[in-house]
Write a protein that holds these residues in place. Structure first.
Motif, mmCIF file in Angstrom:
data_model
loop_
_atom_site.group_PDB
_atom_site.id
_atom_site.type_symbol
_atom_site.label_atom_id
_atom_site.label_comp_id
_atom_site.label_asym_id
_atom_site.label_seq_id
_atom_site.Cartn_x
_atom_site.Cartn_y
_atom_site.Cartn_z
ATOM 1 N N VAL A 20 0.835 -1.205 0.000
ATOM 2 C CA VAL A 20 0.000 0.000 0.000
ATOM 3 C C VAL A 20 0.872 1.258 0.000
ATOM 4 C CG1 VAL A 20 -1.674 1.326 1.360
ATOM 5 C CG2 VAL A 20 -2.022 -1.111 0.991
ATOM 6 N N ARG A 21 1.941 1.251 0.769
ATOM 7 C CA ARG A 21 2.845 2.416 0.757
ATOM 8 C C ARG A 21 3.399 2.650 -0.648
ATOM 9 N NH1 ARG A 21 5.192 4.313 6.061
ATOM 10 N NH2 ARG A 21 4.293 2.998 7.646
ATOM 11 N N LYS A 22 3.756 1.581 -1.337
ATOM 12 C CA LYS A 22 4.272 1.698 -2.711
ATOM 13 C C LYS A 22 3.210 2.278 -3.635
ATOM 14 C CE LYS A 22 7.010 0.651 -6.298
ATOM 15 N NZ LYS A 22 6.716 1.680 -7.274
ATOM 16 N N LEU A 23 1.968 1.846 -3.487
ATOM 17 C CA LEU A 23 0.893 2.385 -4.319
ATOM 18 C C LEU A 23 0.708 3.878 -4.062
ATOM 19 C CD1 LEU A 23 -1.680 -0.542 -4.027
ATOM 20 C CD2 LEU A 23 -0.499 0.192 -6.110
ATOM 21 N N PHE A 24 0.774 4.298 -2.804
ATOM 22 C CA PHE A 24 0.677 5.728 -2.496
ATOM 23 C C PHE A 24 1.859 6.491 -3.114
ATOM 24 C CE2 PHE A 24 -2.221 4.732 1.198
ATOM 25 C CZ PHE A 24 -3.279 5.511 0.766
ATOM 26 N N ASP A 26 3.530 5.656 -5.791
ATOM 27 C CA ASP A 26 3.264 5.710 -7.233
ATOM 28 C C ASP A 26 2.249 6.801 -7.551
ATOM 29 O OD1 ASP A 26 5.010 3.581 -7.505
ATOM 30 O OD2 ASP A 26 3.431 2.094 -7.891
ATOM 31 N N TYR A 27 1.226 6.919 -6.720
ATOM 32 C CA TYR A 27 0.201 7.948 -6.917
ATOM 33 C C TYR A 27 0.825 9.335 -6.847
ATOM 34 C CZ TYR A 27 -3.966 10.761 -6.331
ATOM 35 O OH TYR A 27 -4.938 11.725 -6.499
ATOM 36 N N HIS A 28 1.619 9.571 -5.834
ATOM 37 C CA HIS A 28 2.209 10.901 -5.641
ATOM 38 C C HIS A 28 3.242 11.237 -6.714
ATOM 39 C CE1 HIS A 28 -0.054 11.712 -2.086
ATOM 40 N NE2 HIS A 28 0.366 10.619 -1.513
ATOM 41 N N SER A 29 3.787 10.239 -7.384
ATOM 42 C CA SER A 29 4.773 10.495 -8.443
ATOM 43 C C SER A 29 4.127 10.953 -9.750
ATOM 44 C CB SER A 29 5.605 9.238 -8.695
ATOM 45 O OG SER A 29 4.828 8.256 -9.363
ATOM 46 N N LEU A 30 2.803 10.955 -9.836
ATOM 47 C CA LEU A 30 2.100 11.279 -11.084
ATOM 48 C C LEU A 30 1.835 12.758 -11.291
ATOM 49 C CD1 LEU A 30 -0.505 8.395 -11.207
ATOM 50 C CD2 LEU A 30 1.594 8.630 -12.528
ATOM 51 N N ARG A 31 2.145 13.579 -10.343
ATOM 52 C CA ARG A 31 1.838 15.004 -10.469
ATOM 53 C C ARG A 31 2.427 15.567 -11.759
ATOM 54 N NH1 ARG A 31 3.192 15.680 -4.440
ATOM 55 N NH2 ARG A 31 1.178 15.241 -3.531
ATOM 56 N N GLY A 32 1.558 16.194 -12.556
ATOM 57 C CA GLY A 32 1.993 16.892 -13.757
ATOM 58 C C GLY A 32 2.240 16.033 -14.977
ATOM 59 N N LEU A 33 2.008 14.745 -14.906
ATOM 60 C CA LEU A 33 2.242 13.880 -16.062
ATOM 61 C C LEU A 33 0.996 13.782 -16.935
ATOM 62 C CD1 LEU A 33 4.163 10.922 -14.374
ATOM 63 C CD2 LEU A 33 5.131 12.883 -15.577
ATOM 64 N N ASP A 34 1.206 13.613 -18.258
ATOM 65 C CA ASP A 34 0.082 13.381 -19.168
ATOM 66 C C ASP A 34 -0.614 12.086 -18.777
ATOM 67 O OD1 ASP A 34 0.738 15.615 -20.613
ATOM 68 O OD2 ASP A 34 1.892 14.520 -22.127
ATOM 69 N N GLU A 35 -1.902 12.040 -18.998
ATOM 70 C CA GLU A 35 -2.700 10.841 -18.707
ATOM 71 C C GLU A 35 -2.725 10.526 -17.207
ATOM 72 O OE1 GLU A 35 -4.330 9.090 -21.219
ATOM 73 O OE2 GLU A 35 -3.559 10.578 -22.617
ATOM 74 N N GLU A 36 -2.403 11.495 -16.364
ATOM 75 C CA GLU A 36 -2.323 11.201 -14.937
ATOM 76 C C GLU A 36 -3.667 10.831 -14.332
ATOM 77 O OE1 GLU A 36 -2.524 15.077 -12.175
ATOM 78 O OE2 GLU A 36 -0.733 14.975 -13.408
ATOM 79 N N ASP A 37 -4.766 11.402 -14.827
ATOM 80 C CA ASP A 37 -6.056 11.112 -14.205
ATOM 81 C C ASP A 37 -6.445 9.644 -14.335
ATOM 82 O OD1 ASP A 37 -6.322 13.673 -13.266
ATOM 83 O OD2 ASP A 37 -7.866 14.269 -14.698
ATOM 84 N N ALA A 38 -6.226 9.055 -15.507
ATOM 85 C CA ALA A 38 -6.570 7.643 -15.686
ATOM 86 C C ALA A 38 -5.700 6.763 -14.793
ATOM 87 C CB ALA A 38 -6.410 7.229 -17.144
#
Length: 178
Positions: A20-24, A26-38
């Motif tokens: 679960v920590r890894k999933l969080f 991964d989530y936080h690493s998506l800021r500002g990336l294309d296709e981040e919402d999906a």
């Protein structure tokens, strides 16, 4: 088991925490990336699923055994209340989506609450379980079997009461199921 190994039950729960920590992360690493919402939506679905299964394992098997063995209702009540708070946030994330107001903030609050809960659980509850005389190897087998059932069908009913049997040296008899 060498000194770095955790008993099976604690190792399984710890592996859930790491996942679960890894999933969080991964989530936080998506800021500002294309296709981040999906991708955010996929990660939040995974986070919520993992937390739901993990909470069910603890509430159905680990917590009742530990509560019976350690006799510390305040500690166990606190852990169960933290689960209730996480379920509330998971429920909110079930009806909002990336891009909605408060989505990222709700995920951030969930991550913070989970992080606090995991830290406390691993420091206090795991230590209490090791001191309590619980057969953590056998309990680990029960947790693994229940996880397999839940992965097959999240609505599968809990197993039999043998999950709350204590190892010799337990201080109190198990509480009857609610």
């Amino acid at each position: 088991m060498n000194r770095h190994d955790k008993p099976r039950a604690l190792a399984l729960l710890h592996a859930d925490h790491l996942r679960v920590r890894k999933l969080f992360q991964d989530y936080h690493s998506l800021r500002g990336l294309d296709e981040e919402d999906a991708r955010k939506a996929e990660l939040v679905d995974d986070i919520c699923y993992e937390l739901t299964v993990h909470a069910m394992l603890e509430e159905e098997i680990f917590y009742p055994v530990l509560r019976s063995a350690i006799g510390d209702d305040e500690l166990m009540d606190g852990a169960e209340l933290e689960h209730a708070g996480m379920r509330e946030l998971i429920g909110q994330l079930d009806i909002i989506y990336p891009g909605d107001d408060h989505f990222d903030a709700t995920v951030a609050v969930l991550a913070e609450e989970v992080g606090h809960h995991v830290d406390q659980e691993e420091a206090e509850l795991f230590a209490a379980a090791q001191r309590a005389g619980i057969d953590l190897e056998r309990l680990g087998g029960q947790l693994a079997a229940r996880r397999a059932e839940l992965e097959e069908d999240l609505s599968a009913p809990a197993g039999t009461a043998d999950a709350i049997e204590l190892h010799d040296g337990a201080r109190r008899a198990p509480r009857p199921p609610d």
